[in-house]
Design a protein around this motif. Structure first.
Motif, PDB file in Angstrom:
ATOM      1  N   GLU A 121       0.835  -1.193   0.000  1.00 21.94           N
ATOM      2  CA  GLU A 121       0.000   0.000   0.000  1.00 21.94           C
ATOM      3  C   GLU A 121       0.879   1.255   0.000  1.00 21.94           C
ATOM      4  OE1 GLU A 121       0.513  -0.899   4.466  1.00 21.94           O
ATOM      5  OE2 GLU A 121       0.482  -1.994   2.564  1.00 21.94           O
ATOM      6  N   PRO A 122       0.326   2.432  -0.367  1.00 22.25           N
ATOM      7  CA  PRO A 122       1.113   3.663  -0.289  1.00 22.25           C
ATOM      8  C   PRO A 122       1.676   3.854   1.117  1.00 22.25           C
ATOM      9  CG  PRO A 122      -0.910   4.056  -1.487  1.00 22.25           C
ATOM     10  CD  PRO A 122      -1.028   2.670  -0.912  1.00 22.25           C
ATOM     11  N   LEU A 123       2.911   4.313   1.189  1.00 20.27           N
ATOM     12  CA  LEU A 123       3.568   4.461   2.479  1.00 20.27           C
ATOM     13  C   LEU A 123       3.123   5.729   3.192  1.00 20.27           C
ATOM     14  CD1 LEU A 123       7.218   3.399   1.557  1.00 20.27           C
ATOM     15  CD2 LEU A 123       5.357   1.987   2.465  1.00 20.27           C
ATOM     16  N   THR A 124       3.132   5.660   4.507  1.00 20.64           N
ATOM     17  CA  THR A 124       2.897   6.833   5.356  1.00 20.64           C
ATOM     18  C   THR A 124       4.001   6.891   6.395  1.00 20.64           C
ATOM     19  OG1 THR A 124       1.566   5.648   6.999  1.00 20.64           O
ATOM     20  CG2 THR A 124       0.392   6.588   5.084  1.00 20.64           C
ATOM     21  N   ILE A 125       4.220   8.081   6.941  1.00 20.11           N
ATOM     22  CA  ILE A 125       5.235   8.206   7.994  1.00 20.11           C
ATOM     23  C   ILE A 125       4.802   7.429   9.223  1.00 20.11           C
ATOM     24  CG2 ILE A 125       4.295  10.354   8.957  1.00 20.11           C
ATOM     25  CD1 ILE A 125       8.022   9.382   8.523  1.00 20.11           C
ATOM     26  N   GLU A 126       3.501   7.362   9.471  1.00 22.01           N
ATOM     27  CA  GLU A 126       3.011   6.584  10.609  1.00 22.01           C
ATOM     28  C   GLU A 126       3.384   5.112  10.471  1.00 22.01           C
ATOM     29  OE1 GLU A 126       0.222  10.096  10.071  1.00 22.01           O
ATOM     30  OE2 GLU A 126       1.167   8.607   8.757  1.00 22.01           O
ATOM     31  N   LEU A 127       3.208   4.547   9.263  1.00 23.55           N
ATOM     32  CA  LEU A 127       3.540   3.145   9.047  1.00 23.55           C
ATOM     33  C   LEU A 127       5.021   2.888   9.278  1.00 23.55           C
ATOM     34  CD1 LEU A 127       2.943   0.251   8.077  1.00 23.55           C
ATOM     35  CD2 LEU A 127       3.360   1.051   5.740  1.00 23.55           C
TER      36      LEU A 127
ATOM     37  N   ALA B 298       7.174   4.606  11.007  1.00 23.92           N
ATOM     38  CA  ALA B 298       7.511   4.790  12.417  1.00 23.92           C
ATOM     39  C   ALA B 298       7.049   3.591  13.250  1.00 23.92           C
ATOM     40  CB  ALA B 298       6.888   6.083  12.942  1.00 23.92           C
ATOM     41  N   GLU B 299       5.842   3.113  12.999  1.00 28.29           N
ATOM     42  CA  GLU B 299       5.337   1.961  13.737  1.00 28.29           C
ATOM     43  C   GLU B 299       6.159   0.709  13.433  1.00 28.29           C
ATOM     44  OE1 GLU B 299       3.143   1.889  16.075  1.00 28.29           O
ATOM     45  OE2 GLU B 299       2.433   3.948  15.925  1.00 28.29           O
TER      46      GLU B 299
ATOM     47  N   CYS C 157      12.705  11.968   9.552  1.00 32.15           N
ATOM     48  CA  CYS C 157      11.259  12.182   9.706  1.00 32.15           C
ATOM     49  C   CYS C 157      10.646  11.078  10.563  1.00 32.15           C
ATOM     50  CB  CYS C 157      10.586  12.234   8.336  1.00 32.15           C
ATOM     51  SG  CYS C 157      11.157  13.574   7.276  1.00 32.15           S
ATOM     52  N   VAL C 158      11.114   9.848  10.343  1.00 30.12           N
ATOM     53  CA  VAL C 158      10.660   8.732  11.171  1.00 30.12           C
ATOM     54  C   VAL C 158      11.051   8.968  12.624  1.00 30.12           C
ATOM     55  CG1 VAL C 158      10.889   6.257  11.587  1.00 30.12           C
ATOM     56  CG2 VAL C 158      10.796   7.116   9.238  1.00 30.12           C
ATOM     57  N   ALA C 159      12.291   9.396  12.842  1.00 31.33           N
ATOM     58  CA  ALA C 159      12.770   9.642  14.207  1.00 31.33           C
ATOM     59  C   ALA C 159      11.971  10.744  14.889  1.00 31.33           C
ATOM     60  CB  ALA C 159      14.256  10.004  14.173  1.00 31.33           C
ATOM     61  N   MET C 160      11.678  11.822  14.170  1.00 33.92           N
ATOM     62  CA  MET C 160      10.910  12.911  14.760  1.00 33.92           C
ATOM     63  C   MET C 160       9.489  12.484  15.092  1.00 33.92           C
ATOM     64  SD  MET C 160      12.237  16.377  12.823  1.00 33.92           S
ATOM     65  CE  MET C 160      12.529  15.723  11.176  1.00 33.92           C
ATOM     66  N   TYR C 161       8.880  11.697  14.216  1.00 37.46           N
ATOM     67  CA  TYR C 161       7.528  11.204  14.484  1.00 37.46           C
ATOM     68  C   TYR C 161       7.511  10.354  15.748  1.00 37.46           C
ATOM     69  CZ  TYR C 161       2.937   9.154  13.812  1.00 37.46           C
ATOM     70  OH  TYR C 161       1.632   8.769  13.999  1.00 37.46           O
TER      71      TYR C 161
END
Length: 261
Positions: free
Chosen positions: A65-71, A73-74, A98-102
């Protein structure tokens, strides 16, 4: 390499060393192996170092699926948990910042110190949009050209100019043959949409922002902007291109050692 389950994903990761946790997160079109191997070797003498490959890199599997920063990071958090880390410091490179900041903003009880190498909060500016649209088209239609572009722009002009012709050819071939180009295109699609300004403003952790003076992928102005919006940040510069931890490993380790100590 091990695999951590998360929903419909299997996240590939490595874990080395023993001690306080340190999670290292790679950037677009990269992997844990080609970004962090030497850094992980250094810190594994005193840390439990976890290096995940989020969706689009390595042998990590998901439902496409399209990627999200939430995905992403989780996935990184699930990997840390699978490796036995309840709390950890984190270093990110490029998209990995961006992953680290989230994670820092949304899981302040889990994330300690934060290192952001060649970081950014969004790609809304015209230059970034142009670059990532070009990258996406090349990833989908001419990945060999994108492999050449990665080498040409990821390091300082002096570093690339000093490479023998055979090293240039070998490096481009290695990038071309080891990169998941469909996965890279998915990551670039996220680059075009991403915005973690809210998370950057919410962070309270001690943060080290490392800007790369000769960075033509994420110009150093993005790192200086991070200094303005992260409340508890300090700043360091490297005379390198975007891949600072590869171009000058010793300097990067020295900077991070001092910060984590």
């Amino acid at each position: 390499m091990s695999f951590a389950p998360y929903k419909n994903c299997q996240i590939e990761y490595s874990v080395t060393g023993k001690g306080k946790g340190l999670v290292l997160v790679h950037g677009t079109g990269q992997s844990a192996e080609n970004t962090w191997t030497e850094v992980a070797k250094h810190f594994s003498s005193k840390r439990t170092v976890v290096c995940p490959n989020y969706s689009g890199s390595g042998r990590t599997q998901d439902s496409n699926e399209p990627l999200t920063i939430e995905l992403l990071a989780e996935q990184v958090l699930a990997t840390a948990e699978h490796a036995g880390l309840q709390q950890f410091d984190i270093a990110g490179h490029s998209l990995g910042t961006c992953v680290a900041m989230y994670l820092a903003a949304n899981y302040p009880d889990r994330v300690g110190k934060v290192i952001l190498l060649a970081g950014f909060t969004s790609t809304e500016d015209a230059r970034s949009q142009l670059q990532f649209r070009m990258w996406k088209e090349m990833a989908e239609t001419n990945p060999k050209l994108l492999a050449e572009t990665f080498l040409f722009t990821a390091f300082s002009p002096a570093f690339v100019a000093g490479m023998p012709d055979c090293a240039v050819k070998d490096t481009v071939e290695a990038i071309f043959t080891t990169t998941d180009w469909k996965g890279t295109a998915r990551q670039i699609d996220l680059d075009l949409r991403i915005n973690v300004m809210k998370e950057a403003r919410a962070m309270q952790q001690e943060t080290l922002v490392v800007g790369c003076v000769h960075d033509y992928i994420i110009p150093i102005a993005h790192s200086k902007e991070l200094m303005k919006v992260i409340s508890n940040a300090q700043y360091a510069e490297m005379e390198t291109g975007h891949g600072g931890c590869v171009e000058n490993l010793e300097q990067f380790i020295s900077i991070v050692d001092g910060f984590l100590a």
